[in-house]
Design an enzyme around this catalytic site. Sequence first.
Site, PDB file in Angstrom:
ATOM      1  N   MET A  11       0.856  -1.193   0.000  1.00 30.27           N
ATOM      2  CA  MET A  11       0.000   0.000   0.000  1.00 30.27           C
ATOM      3  C   MET A  11       0.891   1.242   0.000  1.00 30.27           C
ATOM      4  O   MET A  11       0.450   2.332   0.356  1.00 30.27           O
ATOM      5  CB  MET A  11      -0.935  -0.006   1.216  1.00 30.27           C
ATOM      6  CG  MET A  11      -1.907  -1.189   1.201  1.00 30.27           C
ATOM      7  SD  MET A  11      -3.450  -0.905   2.071  1.00 30.27           S
ATOM      8  CE  MET A  11      -2.865  -0.555   3.717  1.00 30.27           C
TER       9      MET A  11
ATOM     10  N   HIS B  34       9.309  -3.231   3.314  1.00 33.27           N
ATOM     11  CA  HIS B  34       8.949  -3.348   1.888  1.00 33.27           C
ATOM     12  C   HIS B  34      10.202  -3.567   1.036  1.00 33.27           C
ATOM     13  O   HIS B  34      10.222  -4.394   0.133  1.00 33.27           O
ATOM     14  CB  HIS B  34       8.277  -2.056   1.392  1.00 33.27           C
ATOM     15  CG  HIS B  34       6.980  -1.728   2.052  1.00 33.27           C
ATOM     16  ND1 HIS B  34       6.836  -0.666   2.911  1.00 33.27           N
ATOM     17  CD2 HIS B  34       5.766  -2.320   1.969  1.00 33.27           C
ATOM     18  CE1 HIS B  34       5.576  -0.605   3.316  1.00 33.27           C
ATOM     19  NE2 HIS B  34       4.914  -1.598   2.772  1.00 33.27           N
TER      20      HIS B  34
ATOM     21  N   MET C  51       9.108  -1.915  11.846  1.00 37.78           N
ATOM     22  CA  MET C  51       8.859  -0.867  10.856  1.00 37.78           C
ATOM     23  C   MET C  51       7.429  -0.998  10.334  1.00 37.78           C
ATOM     24  O   MET C  51       6.941  -2.098  10.086  1.00 37.78           O
ATOM     25  CB  MET C  51       9.855  -0.974   9.703  1.00 37.78           C
ATOM     26  CG  MET C  51      11.243  -0.560  10.125  1.00 37.78           C
ATOM     27  SD  MET C  51      12.321  -0.343   8.693  1.00 37.78           S
ATOM     28  CE  MET C  51      13.866  -0.040   9.532  1.00 37.78           C
ATOM     29  N   SER C  52       6.767   0.142  10.216  1.00 43.02           N
ATOM     30  CA  SER C  52       5.384   0.184   9.751  1.00 43.02           C
ATOM     31  C   SER C  52       5.146   1.541   9.112  1.00 43.02           C
ATOM     32  O   SER C  52       5.690   2.546   9.584  1.00 43.02           O
ATOM     33  CB  SER C  52       4.431   0.008  10.945  1.00 43.02           C
ATOM     34  OG  SER C  52       3.130   0.450  10.603  1.00 43.02           O
TER      35      SER C  52
ATOM     36  N   ARG D  15       2.636   3.182   9.420  1.00 38.94           N
ATOM     37  CA  ARG D  15       1.884   4.002  10.379  1.00 38.94           C
ATOM     38  C   ARG D  15       2.770   4.606  11.476  1.00 38.94           C
ATOM     39  O   ARG D  15       2.300   5.448  12.242  1.00 38.94           O
ATOM     40  CB  ARG D  15       0.773   3.168  11.023  1.00 38.94           C
ATOM     41  CG  ARG D  15      -0.334   2.809  10.038  1.00 38.94           C
ATOM     42  CD  ARG D  15      -1.550   2.200  10.714  1.00 38.94           C
ATOM     43  NE  ARG D  15      -2.698   2.180   9.833  1.00 38.94           N
ATOM     44  CZ  ARG D  15      -3.038   1.163   9.045  1.00 38.94           C
ATOM     45  NH1 ARG D  15      -2.328   0.063   9.035  1.00 38.94           N
ATOM     46  NH2 ARG D  15      -4.092   1.247   8.266  1.00 38.94           N
TER      47      ARG D  15
HETATM   48  O1  PAF Z   1       0.126  -5.626   3.750  1.00 37.99           O
HETATM   49  C1  PAF Z   1      -0.361  -4.733   3.016  1.00 37.99           C
HETATM   50  O2  PAF Z   1       0.252  -3.704   2.743  1.00 37.99           O
HETATM   51  C2  PAF Z   1      -1.762  -4.923   2.454  1.00 37.99           C
HETATM   52  O3  PAF Z   1      -2.599  -5.548   3.365  1.00 37.99           O
HETATM   53  C3  PAF Z   1      -1.777  -5.659   1.109  1.00 37.99           C
HETATM   54  C4  PAF Z   1      -1.284  -7.085   1.244  1.00 37.99           C
HETATM   55  C5  PAF Z   1      -0.905  -4.906   0.099  1.00 37.99           C
HETATM   56  C6  PAF Z   1      -3.202  -5.710   0.557  1.00 37.99           C
HETATM   57  O4  PAF Z   1      -3.727  -4.427   0.369  1.00 37.99           O
END
Ligand code: PAF
Length: 300
Positions: A30, A37, A187-188, A190
């Site tokens: 997202m 990520h 890490m997030s 948010r």
């Molecule tokens: O983990 C996330 O960022 C979300 O839940 C995902 C898997 C991209 C689905 O929107």
Amino acid sequence: MRVVRTVAELRGVLAPCRRDEALVGLVPTMGAFHGGHLSLIRRARAECAVVVVSLFVNPAQFRSGEDLDGYPRDEARDRALAQAEGADVLFAPDPAEVYPSGFQTAVEVSELGRMLEGDEAGRGPSHLRGVATVVTKLFNMVAPDIAYFGQKDAQQTYVIRRLVQDLDMPVRIAVGPTVREADGLAMSSRNVYLTPAERHRAVALSRALRAGEAVAAAGESDPAEVLAAARAMLDAAGVEPEYLALRSAADLSQIERVDGTALLLVAARIGRTRLIDNTLLGVPEANPASLAAEREEAPA
Ligand code: PAF
């Protein structure tokens, strides 16, 4: 790196890879990229011929009153980071591309989607239903061979494994370890909401997990004792958990004894920010390769 916005364009870009039978990796996100990520994109780059990163803030997984409108968005920054990690395609559709007018289908993993995060007292069943629906759609759009998710959102990985198995989807799910700040905070995206004082208190979540790990590693097998050790760390920081739970690492069911495959999970609000974290008891987090391997082989 190509940036594509429509499913038709995406399929066009991926068509030559299909003809060449190139291994396609998908990292669903997202956006608001952090080290977690980036570690997934890096791993996909190392393992796949073609790396697709999806960037879509999925409205279906937010409850009304949650932070959908305020969710951090910076596509230009994310684009630069994905490119620097060697992604081939950034798939960044508009909401109308994913949920066109008349859309009415949902994918629900009934039991797994209603516990913990899916409890009415937490984010409610619509949250993981929204995740399952969008991930199913992304799998249909990209048709990846491997899809990469982070261990921090542990319950979502169980939901996704279950739906892949139940719906006979030909995709392998890989789970990468949680990436942490130097003081242990997971890490997030948010975390940017936290004030300096809240950021200081937020470290109580990972401290609680470490305390639970320590008593389990010392041989304690009574879930109540492990939970009490974790709870003491939250109490010391004045953090009231939304849930603090020990579950089977195989299927998130309740457990009577802690053995090598238990999962300790916590969710709490720090100020207005809801944070989650978890740890697999008996699996050293210092060895992410073994953690990732164990999760990849774990039964759905
Ligand atoms: O983990 C996330 O960022 C979300 O839940 C995902 C898997 C991209 C689905 O929107």
